[in-house]
Design a protein around this motif. Structure first.
Motif, PDB file in Angstrom:
ATOM      1  N   ALA A   9       0.839  -1.203   0.000  1.00  0.00           N
ATOM      2  CA  ALA A   9       0.000   0.000   0.000  1.00  0.00           C
ATOM      3  C   ALA A   9       0.877   1.258   0.000  1.00  0.00           C
ATOM      4  O   ALA A   9       0.621   2.193  -0.760  1.00  0.00           O
ATOM      5  CB  ALA A   9      -0.924   0.003   1.211  1.00  0.00           C
TER       6      ALA A   9
ATOM      7  N   TRP B  24      -0.353   4.949  -0.655  1.00  0.00           N
ATOM      8  CA  TRP B  24      -1.368   4.960   0.389  1.00  0.00           C
ATOM      9  C   TRP B  24      -0.741   5.413   1.698  1.00  0.00           C
ATOM     10  O   TRP B  24       0.417   5.125   1.984  1.00  0.00           O
ATOM     11  CB  TRP B  24      -1.986   3.574   0.556  1.00  0.00           C
TER      12      TRP B  24
ATOM     13  N   MET C 286      -5.722   2.592   6.388  1.00  0.00           N
ATOM     14  CA  MET C 286      -5.016   2.901   5.141  1.00  0.00           C
ATOM     15  C   MET C 286      -5.892   3.872   4.355  1.00  0.00           C
ATOM     16  O   MET C 286      -7.095   3.647   4.216  1.00  0.00           O
ATOM     17  CB  MET C 286      -4.838   1.647   4.275  1.00  0.00           C
TER      18      MET C 286
ATOM     19  N   CYS D  68      -6.297   6.011   0.680  1.00  0.00           N
ATOM     20  CA  CYS D  68      -5.892   6.175  -0.714  1.00  0.00           C
ATOM     21  C   CYS D  68      -5.342   7.576  -0.920  1.00  0.00           C
ATOM     22  O   CYS D  68      -5.897   8.544  -0.385  1.00  0.00           O
ATOM     23  CB  CYS D  68      -7.097   5.945  -1.620  1.00  0.00           C
TER      24      CYS D  68
ATOM     25  N   VAL E 250      -5.956  -2.290  -2.368  1.00  0.00           N
ATOM     26  CA  VAL E 250      -5.020  -1.396  -3.068  1.00  0.00           C
ATOM     27  C   VAL E 250      -5.070  -1.657  -4.568  1.00  0.00           C
ATOM     28  O   VAL E 250      -5.178  -0.727  -5.374  1.00  0.00           O
ATOM     29  CB  VAL E 250      -3.585  -1.578  -2.533  1.00  0.00           C
TER      30      VAL E 250
END
Length: 78
Positions: free
Chosen positions: A4, A9, A22, A24, A59
């Protein structure tokens, strides 16, 4: 989580009942059927291997990640 981070991320520790979250990098409203790309990271999942694959799928299925990967592959082919 390295996968990620490699794709941009942001990993943030803390946040209620989970170890962290997490986020984006694009936070695009069109991504993931209108849901913002935020995923909880659990510290003690029932099956760590399955949970790791689930995080990787989040992801990889992100519209922003797919667009970035496509652009990178297109640049390498030229």
């Amino acid at each position: 989580m390295r996968h990620a981070e490699f794709h941009g991320w942001r990993i943030v520790a803390g946040g209620g009942h989970c170890w962290g979250k997490m986020y984006c990098p694009l936070n695009d409203a069109d991504c993931r059927c209108g849901e913002l790309c935020v995923t909880s990271i659990w510290s003690t999942p029932k099956n760590p291997g399955n949970f790791a694959r689930q995080l990787r799928r989040v992801v990889d299925n992100c519209t922003g990640t797919r667009n970035t990967d496509t652009a990178v592959k297109a640049g390498k082919e030229q």
